[in-house]
Design an enzyme around this catalytic site. Structure first.
Site, PDB file in Angstrom:
ATOM      1  N   ARG A  31       0.817  -1.218   0.000  1.00 37.11           N
ATOM      2  CA  ARG A  31       0.000   0.000   0.000  1.00 37.11           C
ATOM      3  C   ARG A  31       0.852   1.271   0.000  1.00 37.11           C
ATOM      4  O   ARG A  31       0.510   2.247  -0.671  1.00 37.11           O
ATOM      5  CB  ARG A  31      -0.911  -0.037   1.230  1.00 37.11           C
ATOM      6  CG  ARG A  31      -1.928   1.081   1.300  1.00 37.11           C
ATOM      7  CD  ARG A  31      -2.688   0.983   2.608  1.00 37.11           C
ATOM      8  NE  ARG A  31      -3.887   1.809   2.616  1.00 37.11           N
ATOM      9  CZ  ARG A  31      -4.532   2.142   3.711  1.00 37.11           C
ATOM     10  NH1 ARG A  31      -4.122   1.684   4.890  1.00 37.11           N
ATOM     11  NH2 ARG A  31      -5.605   2.896   3.647  1.00 37.11           N
ATOM     12  N   ASN A  44      -7.711   6.415  -0.080  1.00 35.41           N
ATOM     13  CA  ASN A  44      -7.141   5.104  -0.348  1.00 35.41           C
ATOM     14  C   ASN A  44      -7.891   4.191   0.619  1.00 35.41           C
ATOM     15  O   ASN A  44      -7.836   4.388   1.831  1.00 35.41           O
ATOM     16  CB  ASN A  44      -5.632   5.127  -0.079  1.00 35.41           C
ATOM     17  CG  ASN A  44      -4.977   3.782  -0.275  1.00 35.41           C
ATOM     18  OD1 ASN A  44      -4.988   2.972   0.638  1.00 35.41           O
ATOM     19  ND2 ASN A  44      -4.397   3.578  -1.433  1.00 35.41           N
ATOM     20  N   SER A  45      -8.620   3.228   0.101  1.00 37.01           N
ATOM     21  CA  SER A  45      -9.554   2.438   0.906  1.00 37.01           C
ATOM     22  C   SER A  45      -8.877   1.613   1.988  1.00 37.01           C
ATOM     23  O   SER A  45      -7.708   1.235   1.881  1.00 37.01           O
ATOM     24  CB  SER A  45     -10.369   1.507   0.010  1.00 37.01           C
ATOM     25  OG  SER A  45     -11.185   2.247  -0.863  1.00 37.01           O
ATOM     26  N   GLN A  46      -9.660   1.304   3.002  1.00 38.23           N
ATOM     27  CA  GLN A  46      -9.238   0.462   4.113  1.00 38.23           C
ATOM     28  C   GLN A  46      -8.810  -0.897   3.571  1.00 38.23           C
ATOM     29  O   GLN A  46      -9.552  -1.534   2.814  1.00 38.23           O
ATOM     30  CB  GLN A  46     -10.409   0.317   5.071  1.00 38.23           C
ATOM     31  CG  GLN A  46     -10.164  -0.557   6.256  1.00 38.23           C
ATOM     32  CD  GLN A  46     -11.378  -0.585   7.182  1.00 38.23           C
ATOM     33  OE1 GLN A  46     -12.422  -0.011   6.886  1.00 38.23           O
ATOM     34  NE2 GLN A  46     -11.229  -1.250   8.305  1.00 38.23           N
TER      35      GLN A  46
END
Length: 183
Positions: A6, A32-34
């Site tokens: 990530r 930025n998604s979990q």
């Protein structure tokens, strides 16, 4: 997910927070998604090697790279993004990962997805729609699968002409996302 860390897709100022299991603001009202949510969505999407995948709302490029890892060099992944700065940073991050079968491009104003490159085997939508976006379902190959949040719930939609309405829809929990821009 370990193959596409990530932090490689985050602005420098956020990289120390990459291990946090929560969404991270990447600018322009986008996140930025979990990681746990991304994992859940990818499991529902059931991407296979060699498939053609559309990533709607590609943002930082992380999900585009994760999808590219799953389809491998025999497949292809197209990320579409509406925010010009994120198109630049996301496409640069994906290109830096050395996967020429994956790319990010600017979404066309007034067009949802990439109908000019359809059909797709899989479509990942990383923004909340108020209603199921038929324009995206129409871009699926027969028996293709779309996963995305609609009205607060994560949906898995399989295009199946034999099913009522031409699709099979299942719900998979409640989630929060930035809104899907449809114009």
């Amino acid at each position: 997910m370990a193959a596409q860390p990530r932090e490689q897709f985050l602005p420098r100022r956020l990289r120390r927070q990459a291990g946090r299991d929560g969404p991270l603001a990447i600018g322009h009202g986008q996140t930025n998604s979990q990681p746990r949510t991304v994992r859940d969505m990818l499991e529902l999407l059931d991407v296979q090697p060699g498939q053609r995948v559309l990533d709607v709302g590609s943002g930082s490029g992380w999900t585009t790279a994760l999808l590219a890892e799953l389809v491998g060099p025999q497949g292809s992944v197209l990320g579409v993004e509406r925010v010009p700065d994120l198109v630049v940073s996301g496409s640069g991050a994906v290109a830096a990962r050395g996967m020429p079968w994956a790319r990010v491009r600017a979404a066309e104003r007034g067009t949802l997805g990439a109908p000019d490159e359809a059909p797709f085997d899989r479509i990942l939508v990383s923004a909340m729609a108020a209603a199921l976006p038929d324009a995206l379902v129409d871009q699926l190959e027969a028996h293709g699968i779309l996963v995305g949040p609609v009205g607060g719930r994560m949906l898995r939609v399989e295009r199946d002409d034999a099913a009522p309405g031409g699709r099979r829809v299942t719900e998979h929990g409640y989630y929060r996302f930035v809104p899907l821009v449809t114009d």
